[in-house]
Motif scaffolding. Structure first.
Motif, mmCIF file in Angstrom:
data_model
loop_
_atom_site.group_PDB
_atom_site.id
_atom_site.type_symbol
_atom_site.label_atom_id
_atom_site.label_comp_id
_atom_site.label_asym_id
_atom_site.label_seq_id
_atom_site.Cartn_x
_atom_site.Cartn_y
_atom_site.Cartn_z
ATOM 1 N N PRO A 66 0.889 -1.076 0.042
ATOM 2 C CA PRO A 66 -0.097 -0.070 -0.209
ATOM 3 C C PRO A 66 0.841 1.261 -0.001
ATOM 4 N N ILE A 67 0.268 2.262 -0.422
ATOM 5 C CA ILE A 67 0.933 3.752 -0.828
ATOM 6 C C ILE A 67 0.445 4.379 0.465
ATOM 7 N N ASP A 68 1.527 4.886 1.349
ATOM 8 C CA ASP A 68 1.276 5.898 2.425
ATOM 9 C C ASP A 68 0.998 7.307 1.670
ATOM 10 N N ILE A 69 -0.173 7.749 1.773
ATOM 11 C CA ILE A 69 -0.354 9.123 1.232
ATOM 12 C C ILE A 69 0.268 10.142 1.919
ATOM 13 N N ARG A 70 0.504 9.857 3.211
ATOM 14 C CA ARG A 70 1.256 10.977 4.109
ATOM 15 C C ARG A 70 2.904 11.112 3.400
ATOM 16 N N ALA A 71 3.391 10.169 3.081
ATOM 17 C CA ALA A 71 4.579 10.165 2.344
ATOM 18 C C ALA A 71 4.766 10.313 0.779
ATOM 19 N N THR A 72 3.713 11.042 0.341
ATOM 20 C CA THR A 72 3.745 11.284 -1.168
ATOM 21 C C THR A 72 4.124 12.844 -1.494
ATOM 22 N N PRO A 73 4.673 13.041 -2.703
ATOM 23 C CA PRO A 73 4.890 14.217 -2.929
ATOM 24 C C PRO A 73 3.417 14.985 -3.090
ATOM 25 N N GLY A 74 2.408 14.623 -3.502
ATOM 26 C CA GLY A 74 1.265 15.157 -3.379
ATOM 27 C C GLY A 74 0.654 15.434 -1.949
ATOM 28 N N PHE A 75 0.870 14.855 -1.012
ATOM 29 C CA PHE A 75 0.617 15.410 0.516
ATOM 30 C C PHE A 75 1.675 16.475 0.687
ATOM 31 N N ALA A 76 2.841 16.540 0.329
ATOM 32 C CA ALA A 76 3.818 17.428 0.738
ATOM 33 C C ALA A 76 3.554 18.521 0.240
ATOM 34 N N ASP A 77 3.037 18.831 -1.108
ATOM 35 C CA ASP A 77 2.674 19.867 -1.472
ATOM 36 C C ASP A 77 1.335 20.433 -1.611
ATOM 37 N N GLY A 78 0.363 19.643 -0.895
ATOM 38 C CA GLY A 78 -0.899 20.015 -0.400
ATOM 39 C C GLY A 78 -1.918 19.672 -1.315
ATOM 40 N N GLN A 79 -1.561 18.734 -2.449
ATOM 41 C CA GLN A 79 -2.591 18.260 -3.421
ATOM 42 C C GLN A 79 -3.601 17.323 -2.999
ATOM 43 N N LEU A 80 -3.007 16.279 -1.651
ATOM 44 C CA LEU A 80 -3.957 15.206 -1.224
ATOM 45 C C LEU A 80 -3.986 15.398 0.260
ATOM 46 N N ASP A 81 -4.952 14.957 0.806
ATOM 47 C CA ASP A 81 -5.485 15.098 2.235
ATOM 48 C C ASP A 81 -6.086 13.783 2.066
ATOM 49 N N PRO A 82 -5.463 12.697 3.080
ATOM 50 C CA PRO A 82 -5.883 11.224 3.134
ATOM 51 C C PRO A 82 -7.482 11.468 3.745
ATOM 52 N N ASP A 83 -7.669 12.529 4.582
ATOM 53 C CA ASP A 83 -8.909 12.493 5.411
ATOM 54 C C ASP A 83 -10.016 12.694 4.619
ATOM 55 N N PHE A 84 -9.776 13.254 3.421
ATOM 56 C CA PHE A 84 -10.994 13.701 2.629
ATOM 57 C C PHE A 84 -10.607 12.847 0.971
ATOM 58 N N MET A 85 -10.210 11.796 1.061
ATOM 59 C CA MET A 85 -10.098 11.099 -0.264
ATOM 60 C C MET A 85 -10.469 9.533 -0.161
ATOM 61 N N ASP A 86 -10.576 8.876 -1.246
ATOM 62 C CA ASP A 86 -10.856 7.735 -1.413
ATOM 63 C C ASP A 86 -9.489 6.846 -1.762
ATOM 64 N N GLY A 87 -8.454 6.939 -0.530
ATOM 65 C CA GLY A 87 -7.102 6.341 -1.005
ATOM 66 C C GLY A 87 -6.509 6.652 -2.242
ATOM 67 N N THR A 88 -5.888 5.502 -2.782
ATOM 68 C CA THR A 88 -5.302 5.878 -3.919
ATOM 69 C C THR A 88 -5.737 5.124 -5.280
ATOM 70 N N THR A 89 -6.842 5.312 -5.015
ATOM 71 C CA THR A 89 -8.054 4.949 -6.303
ATOM 72 C C THR A 89 -7.694 5.900 -7.279
ATOM 73 N N LEU A 90 -7.887 5.481 -8.718
ATOM 74 C CA LEU A 90 -7.960 6.293 -9.804
ATOM 75 C C LEU A 90 -8.752 5.956 -10.793
ATOM 76 N N GLN A 91 -9.281 6.985 -11.363
ATOM 77 C CA GLN A 91 -10.169 6.731 -12.671
ATOM 78 C C GLN A 91 -9.611 7.752 -13.625
ATOM 79 N N ALA A 92 -9.891 7.141 -14.945
ATOM 80 C CA ALA A 92 -9.270 7.932 -16.098
ATOM 81 C C ALA A 92 -10.085 7.551 -17.322
ATOM 82 N N LEU A 93 -10.421 8.599 -18.075
ATOM 83 C CA LEU A 93 -10.895 8.487 -19.493
ATOM 84 C C LEU A 93 -9.811 8.638 -20.535
ATOM 85 N N TYR A 94 -9.639 7.770 -21.527
ATOM 86 C CA TYR A 94 -8.675 7.900 -22.208
ATOM 87 C C TYR A 94 -9.181 7.893 -23.685
ATOM 88 N N ARG A 95 -8.473 8.534 -24.679
ATOM 89 C CA ARG A 95 -8.455 8.581 -26.070
ATOM 90 C C ARG A 95 -7.203 7.930 -26.664
#
Length: 133
Positions: A66-95
């Motif tokens: 598992p990825i520790d969100i608090r140890a990620t670049p996104g957490f360090a720069d304020g993009q991610l807050d583990p208290d307000f997100m669904d973990g490390t799930t991703l969804q994408a739309l492709y072309r």
């Protein structure tokens, strides 16, 4: 490729196929930029219809760690807050552009179904049939 289910216009690209690898490779740089490298994906849903696609995955470290969100670049720069997100799930739309898959729209840790917007239906209706009726 896997067969489309009755009433669906999409297929799930098979493990080991160029399309499946291309779709994961298109999403990986986005995930690694925010979550740190390296990442691999646990695929929950992967759909392809012609030159469009959809993915719902969970990012993890190689070997299923598992990825520790608090140890990620996104957490360090304020993009991610583990208290307000669904973990490390991703969804994408492709072309698909030429022979290259591009993750045009994507989200990490979304707590809503952001792709359930009618604006996406013009392009992605075949991979989102339950949304774009």
């Amino acid at each position: 490729m896997a067969q489309a289910q009755s009433g669906q216009n999409y297929v799930e690209p098979a493990r080991g196929s160029a399309d499946r690898a291309g779709m994961m490779d298109a999403l990986r740089p986005h995930a690694e930029w925010v979550l740190g490298a390296p990442v691999e994906f646990l695929v929950h849903d992967l759909r392809q219809a012609g030159r469009t696609g959809f993915a719902a995955v969970t990012a993890q470290r190689p070997g299923g760690v598992p990825i520790d969100i608090r140890a990620t670049p996104g957490f360090a720069d304020g993009q991610l807050d583990p208290d307000f997100m669904d973990g490390t799930t991703l969804q994408a739309l492709y072309r698909k552009s030429g022979e290259t898959w591009v993750a045009v729209h994507w989200a990490i840790g979304a707590t809503d179904v952001w792709y359930a917007d009618v604006a996406f239906c013009a392009v992605w209706f075949e991979v989102l049939p339950e949304i774009c009726r």
